[in-house]
Design an enzyme around this catalytic site. Structure first.
Site, mmCIF file in Angstrom:
data_model
loop_
_atom_site.group_PDB
_atom_site.id
_atom_site.type_symbol
_atom_site.label_atom_id
_atom_site.label_comp_id
_atom_site.label_asym_id
_atom_site.label_seq_id
_atom_site.Cartn_x
_atom_site.Cartn_y
_atom_site.Cartn_z
ATOM 1 C CG ASP A 31 38.217 69.138 118.493
ATOM 2 O OD1 ASP A 31 38.053 69.094 117.260
ATOM 3 O OD2 ASP A 31 38.919 70.007 119.057
ATOM 4 C CG ASN A 87 35.516 72.236 108.329
ATOM 5 O OD1 ASN A 87 34.369 72.514 107.995
ATOM 6 N ND2 ASN A 87 35.966 72.451 109.551
ATOM 7 C CD GLN A 94 41.040 69.400 105.529
ATOM 8 O OE1 GLN A 94 40.965 69.786 104.364
ATOM 9 N NE2 GLN A 94 41.252 68.147 105.852
ATOM 10 C CG HIS A 100 39.152 65.918 110.723
ATOM 11 N ND1 HIS A 100 40.209 66.365 109.951
ATOM 12 C CD2 HIS A 100 38.562 67.033 111.221
ATOM 13 C CE1 HIS A 100 40.251 67.683 109.989
ATOM 14 N NE2 HIS A 100 39.258 68.127 110.754
ATOM 15 C CG HIS A 102 34.578 68.660 113.260
ATOM 16 N ND1 HIS A 102 35.385 69.201 114.241
ATOM 17 C CD2 HIS A 102 35.195 68.919 112.083
ATOM 18 C CE1 HIS A 102 36.440 69.772 113.664
ATOM 19 N NE2 HIS A 102 36.344 69.617 112.367
HETATM 20 P P1 5GP Z 1 39.401 71.243 111.142
HETATM 21 O O1 5GP Z 1 39.444 72.720 111.407
HETATM 22 O O2 5GP Z 1 40.616 70.767 110.389
HETATM 23 O O3 5GP Z 1 38.117 70.758 110.536
HETATM 24 O O4 5GP Z 1 39.427 70.557 112.581
HETATM 25 C C1 5GP Z 1 40.584 70.218 113.267
HETATM 26 C C2 5GP Z 1 40.172 69.934 114.688
HETATM 27 O O5 5GP Z 1 41.183 69.163 115.298
HETATM 28 C C3 5GP Z 1 39.981 71.192 115.554
HETATM 29 O O6 5GP Z 1 38.655 71.191 116.078
HETATM 30 C C4 5GP Z 1 41.044 71.050 116.642
HETATM 31 O O7 5GP Z 1 40.574 71.483 117.892
HETATM 32 C C5 5GP Z 1 41.342 69.561 116.626
HETATM 33 N N1 5GP Z 1 42.708 69.202 116.976
HETATM 34 C C6 5GP Z 1 43.845 69.739 116.437
HETATM 35 N N2 5GP Z 1 44.936 69.121 116.950
HETATM 36 C C7 5GP Z 1 44.469 68.163 117.800
HETATM 37 C C8 5GP Z 1 45.120 67.193 118.622
HETATM 38 O O8 5GP Z 1 46.355 67.084 118.670
HETATM 39 N N3 5GP Z 1 44.329 66.368 119.349
HETATM 40 C C9 5GP Z 1 42.953 66.460 119.320
HETATM 41 N N4 5GP Z 1 42.266 65.595 120.078
HETATM 42 N N5 5GP Z 1 42.313 67.374 118.559
HETATM 43 C C10 5GP Z 1 43.059 68.210 117.810
#
Ligand code: 5GP
Ligand code: ZN
Length: 137
Positions: A31, A87, A94, A100, A102
């Site tokens: 991440d 999420n 999300q 995805h 985590h």
């Molecule tokens: P969500 O909030 O949707 O469950 O998690 C999205 C996650 O994706 C966040 O923890 C954020 O830091 C990560 N993230 C967003 N854009 C990118 C990216 O371009 N590359 C990587 N490696 N992580 C990303």
């Protein structure tokens, strides 16, 4: 693959990411905004917005993969615990609408990650919730 989806592009290798693991169905990446050292994301290569869309055949491979990566992290990084977080929907936090999971390693000395404040469950609500959800299963 969805045209405007960043995780589709990362999963396909079109946008580079620090990859811990890859197979025909998944890419596991670090991440970019980690909650802790080693925070990783399991990305299916097919696009599903969230849990409501993911195919069962793909879904059933996610937990074994999380188990495998978690075991490797425990050995390689010396974490003392692991949170799996997944999420679904903006209300749930999300931010990227491509399913995805985590994998968040936890360490004895932190960082501290805030969880929810425990609420309470009344007898009435307990009965109503059980009845309503069971009826939909
Ligand atoms: P969500 O909030 O949707 O469950 O998690 C999205 C996650 O994706 C966040 O923890 C954020 O830091 C990560 N993230 C967003 N854009 C990118 C990216 O371009 N590359 C990587 N490696 N992580 C990303
Ligand atoms: Zn996607």
């Amino acid at each position: 693959m969805k045209e405007d989806c960043i995780f589709c592009k990362i999963a396909a290798g079109e946008i580079p990411a620090a990859t811990l693991y890859e197979d025909d169905d998944f890419r596991v990446i670090l991440d970019l905004g980690p909650a802790s050292r080693g925070h990783a994301l399991i990305l299916p290569k097919e696009h599903y917005a969230d849990l409501s869309e993911i195919r069962e055949e793909t879904a059933e491979k996610v937990l074994p993969l999380a188990k495998k990566v978690s075991a490797a992290m425990t050995k390689a990084l010396g974490c003392a615990g692991i949170n799996l977080v997944q999420n679904n929907g903006e209300a749930a936090g999300q931010t990227v609408r491509h399913f995805h999971m985590h994998i968040i390693p936890r360490y004895v000395n932190g960082p501290k990650i805030v969880a929810w404040e425990p609420g309470s469950l009344s007898d009435d609500d307990k009965i109503q919730i059980v009845k309503a959800v069971k009826a939909e299963l």
